[in-house]
Design a protein around this motif. Structure first.
Motif, PDB file in Angstrom:
ATOM      1  N   MET A   1       1.068  -1.283   0.091  1.00 23.94           N
ATOM      2  CA  MET A   1      -0.115   0.088  -0.096  1.00 23.94           C
ATOM      3  C   MET A   1       0.833   1.562   0.320  1.00 23.94           C
ATOM      4  O   MET A   1       1.786   1.519   0.641  1.00 23.94           O
ATOM      5  CB  MET A   1      -0.831  -0.257   1.131  1.00 23.94           C
ATOM      6  CG  MET A   1      -1.590   1.255   0.981  1.00 23.94           C
ATOM      7  SD  MET A   1      -3.517   0.944   2.013  1.00 23.94           S
ATOM      8  CE  MET A   1      -4.406  -0.527   1.693  1.00 23.94           C
ATOM      9  N   THR A   2       0.305   2.313  -0.505  1.00 32.89           N
ATOM     10  CA  THR A   2       1.401   3.403  -1.191  1.00 32.89           C
ATOM     11  C   THR A   2       0.010   4.176  -0.414  1.00 32.89           C
ATOM     12  O   THR A   2      -0.817   4.915  -0.863  1.00 32.89           O
ATOM     13  CB  THR A   2       2.015   3.704  -2.384  1.00 32.89           C
ATOM     14  OG1 THR A   2       2.678   4.531  -2.428  1.00 32.89           O
ATOM     15  CG2 THR A   2       0.753   4.314  -3.585  1.00 32.89           C
ATOM     16  N   THR A   3       1.469   6.085  -0.535  1.00 29.71           N
ATOM     17  CA  THR A   3      -0.024   7.597  -0.010  1.00 29.71           C
ATOM     18  C   THR A   3       0.393   7.962  -0.937  1.00 29.71           C
ATOM     19  O   THR A   3       0.877   7.861  -1.696  1.00 29.71           O
ATOM     20  CB  THR A   3       0.198   7.466   1.249  1.00 29.71           C
ATOM     21  OG1 THR A   3       1.641   8.012   1.526  1.00 29.71           O
ATOM     22  CG2 THR A   3       0.426   6.557   2.740  1.00 29.71           C
ATOM     23  N   THR A   4      -0.246   9.278  -1.127  1.00 27.62           N
ATOM     24  CA  THR A   4      -0.408   9.769  -1.975  1.00 27.62           C
ATOM     25  C   THR A   4      -1.042  11.114  -1.466  1.00 27.62           C
ATOM     26  O   THR A   4      -1.787  11.046  -0.830  1.00 27.62           O
ATOM     27  CB  THR A   4      -0.748   9.378  -3.739  1.00 27.62           C
ATOM     28  OG1 THR A   4      -1.344  10.670  -4.387  1.00 27.62           O
ATOM     29  CG2 THR A   4      -2.789   9.463  -3.675  1.00 27.62           C
ATOM     30  N   GLY A   5      -0.446  12.607  -2.489  1.00 27.67           N
ATOM     31  CA  GLY A   5      -1.212  13.475  -1.620  1.00 27.67           C
ATOM     32  C   GLY A   5      -2.314  14.056  -2.348  1.00 27.67           C
ATOM     33  O   GLY A   5      -2.511  13.678  -3.291  1.00 27.67           O
ATOM     34  N   ALA A   6      -3.569  14.917  -1.689  1.00 27.70           N
ATOM     35  CA  ALA A   6      -4.633  14.725  -1.840  1.00 27.70           C
ATOM     36  C   ALA A   6      -5.318  15.742  -1.334  1.00 27.70           C
ATOM     37  O   ALA A   6      -4.660  16.546  -0.186  1.00 27.70           O
ATOM     38  CB  ALA A   6      -5.584  13.427  -2.191  1.00 27.70           C
ATOM     39  N   GLY A 341      -0.999  17.503 -10.498  1.00 28.94           N
ATOM     40  CA  GLY A 341       0.435  16.888 -10.712  1.00 28.94           C
ATOM     41  C   GLY A 341       1.601  17.004  -9.327  1.00 28.94           C
ATOM     42  O   GLY A 341       2.398  16.598  -9.055  1.00 28.94           O
ATOM     43  N   GLU A 342       1.356  18.433  -8.693  1.00 31.19           N
ATOM     44  CA  GLU A 342       1.809  18.616  -7.664  1.00 31.19           C
ATOM     45  C   GLU A 342       1.862  17.872  -6.464  1.00 31.19           C
ATOM     46  O   GLU A 342       2.535  17.449  -5.444  1.00 31.19           O
ATOM     47  CB  GLU A 342       2.128  20.579  -7.448  1.00 31.19           C
ATOM     48  CG  GLU A 342       0.336  20.787  -6.786  1.00 31.19           C
ATOM     49  CD  GLU A 342       0.311  22.063  -6.583  1.00 31.19           C
ATOM     50  OE1 GLU A 342       0.399  22.424  -5.279  1.00 31.19           O
ATOM     51  OE2 GLU A 342       0.437  22.958  -7.223  1.00 31.19           O
ATOM     52  N   LEU A 343       0.212  16.981  -6.335  1.00 25.87           N
ATOM     53  CA  LEU A 343      -0.301  17.006  -5.075  1.00 25.87           C
ATOM     54  C   LEU A 343       0.936  15.226  -4.905  1.00 25.87           C
ATOM     55  O   LEU A 343       0.303  14.305  -4.558  1.00 25.87           O
ATOM     56  CB  LEU A 343      -1.494  16.263  -5.372  1.00 25.87           C
ATOM     57  CG  LEU A 343      -2.541  17.279  -5.300  1.00 25.87           C
ATOM     58  CD1 LEU A 343      -3.837  17.549  -5.583  1.00 25.87           C
ATOM     59  CD2 LEU A 343      -2.686  18.152  -4.143  1.00 25.87           C
ATOM     60  N   ALA A 344       0.726  15.042  -6.299  1.00 23.38           N
ATOM     61  CA  ALA A 344       2.278  13.765  -6.046  1.00 23.38           C
ATOM     62  C   ALA A 344       3.321  13.843  -5.732  1.00 23.38           C
ATOM     63  O   ALA A 344       3.641  12.728  -4.525  1.00 23.38           O
ATOM     64  CB  ALA A 344       2.984  13.124  -7.368  1.00 23.38           C
ATOM     65  N   HIS A 345       3.871  14.317  -5.606  1.00 22.99           N
ATOM     66  CA  HIS A 345       5.256  15.108  -4.120  1.00 22.99           C
ATOM     67  C   HIS A 345       4.484  15.460  -2.586  1.00 22.99           C
ATOM     68  O   HIS A 345       3.819  15.825  -2.778  1.00 22.99           O
ATOM     69  CB  HIS A 345       5.803  16.347  -5.042  1.00 22.99           C
ATOM     70  CG  HIS A 345       6.213  15.794  -6.200  1.00 22.99           C
ATOM     71  ND1 HIS A 345       7.032  15.088  -7.145  1.00 22.99           N
ATOM     72  CD2 HIS A 345       5.420  16.506  -7.147  1.00 22.99           C
ATOM     73  CE1 HIS A 345       6.595  15.384  -7.528  1.00 22.99           C
ATOM     74  NE2 HIS A 345       6.047  16.083  -8.312  1.00 22.99           N
ATOM     75  N   PRO A 346       5.197  15.333  -1.751  1.00 25.63           N
ATOM     76  CA  PRO A 346       5.420  15.426   0.177  1.00 25.63           C
ATOM     77  C   PRO A 346       5.102  16.505   0.127  1.00 25.63           C
ATOM     78  O   PRO A 346       5.639  17.939  -0.450  1.00 25.63           O
ATOM     79  CB  PRO A 346       6.012  14.809   0.263  1.00 25.63           C
ATOM     80  CG  PRO A 346       7.190  13.401  -0.811  1.00 25.63           C
ATOM     81  CD  PRO A 346       6.638  13.896  -2.435  1.00 25.63           C
TER      82      PRO A 346
END
Length: 346
Positions: A1-6, A341-346
């Motif tokens: 499982m992974t996490t992503t910005g949202a 696209g920016e949400l993919a980054h911490p």
């Protein structure tokens, strides 16, 4: 499982958060989301949350690229441009699913956000995020030449008007009226015109005439001008009603020709109809919601062939709250799209 910005809707506003995405199942595709539209449904979700509802990550019309695939995936590859719409699963076995109308699944489709995963029971989180994991069948290849930002709204607004246009046989020789020129209506005008119909826009605002003609309308009628509206009585084969608020359908029904159809798409609320308005002229009242997988892919191919995308204003994800507030005021022409696209980054 992974996490992503949202981006999450909460009682205090739109906040940056992180959400978990499941490990890939054999038929799963992981998509890095680049653009996601701001739909009226997202605005309704915002109202619910501010009235005490549970926080939610919205967004259900998006484009992006494949970053990973499950071991059983055969139709998509890493790096491929794709799109995801407002349903991410269905039962696949009922009569509606077998007919390619997964949007009407008799066991209810799994919504892209606020839905229930059919295998693990978790609540789905939407596409205002950097990454999403979706079953292969519900990830659509994005045809070459379609701008990702302008194509994102095709996955909801576009297919919502496309299905009734096709179901009602719109084409050369068809007289179509589109009531309301917003996120749904402007795409209805463009698509109906590209199908070969003669398109009339019905608008309450005379100042929108130039905009409507630029979209492909052949004629514009100001619906508050009773004399002008009277000249259209009994004329149209199809009227697409995309106005977002409840209103009396009788004036639109009077515009229909023999066997004409009024399709109500914008205001999905209680509607009162005098049967006599249907009886005279053998008129039909219908509606539609989103689209099945075959119609969605047909729409994307048609739009690529005819160079059709939504007219959008792209905002950075950080300005999502502004997009919702302006959408509430009707200050948009014609769809907001977030650069996610920016949400993919911490």
């Amino acid at each position: 499982m992974t996490t992503t910005g949202a981006l999450q809707l909460t009682g205090s506003g739109v906040v940056r958060t992180r959400v978990r995405r499941r490990d890939l199942r054999p038929d799963d595709v992981a998509v890095a989301v680049s653009h996601c539209g701001v739909c009226g449904t997202d605005l309704h979700a915002w109202h619910r949350v501010r009235s005490g509802g549970e926080p939610v990550v919205p967004g259900h019309e998006a484009t992006g690229s494949v970053v990973a695939v499950g071991e059983a995936v055969t139709s998509l590859a890493v790096g491929e441009a794709v799109a995801v719409g407002n349903i991410v699963d269905s039962c696949g076995a009922c009569a509606m699913c077998r007919a390619g109308q997964e949007n009407f699944c008799e066991r209810f489709p799994t919504l892209t956000y606020g839905g229930r995963d059919r295998l693990d029971g978790s609540t789905t989180q939407g596409l205002w995020s950097g990454l999403v994991v979706v079953r292969e069948a519900f990830v659509h290849p994005l045809p070459a030449g379609l701008d990702p930002a302008g194509a994102a709204p095709l996955l909801c607004a576009g297919v919502t008007v496309w299905e009734p246009l096709r179901a009602l046989g719109v084409g050369p020789g068809t007289e179509v009226a589109v009531s309301g020129v917003g996120g749904l209506g402007h795409l209805a005008v463009r698509l109906a015109a590209a199908l070969g119909a003669r398109v009339t826009v019905l608008t309450r605002t005379a100042a929108k005439a130039g905009q409507a003609r630029a979209l492909g309308a052949h004629e514009v009628v100001v619906s508050t001008d009773e004399a002008a509206l009277a000249t259209c009585r009994g004329r149209f084969d199809v009227v697409l009603d995309t106005a977002p608020r409840a209103h009396d359908p009788a004036p639109l029904l009077r515009l229909l020709a023999l066997d004409g159809a009024l399709c109500v798409l914008g205001a999905l609320e209680r509607l009162e109809v005098d049967v006599l308005d249907l009886l005279v002229g053998r008129k039909r009242l219908t509606s539609g919601g989103s689209g099945g997988l075959p119609a969605t892919r047909e729409l994307l191919a048609f739009c690529a062939e005819h160079g059709i995308t939504a007219q959008v204003e792209v905002l950075p994800a950080a300005r999502a709250a502004e997009a919702l507030e302006r959408l509430q005021r009707g200050d948009v022409r014609y769809r907001f799209v977030l650069d996610t696209g920016e949400l993919a980054h911490p």
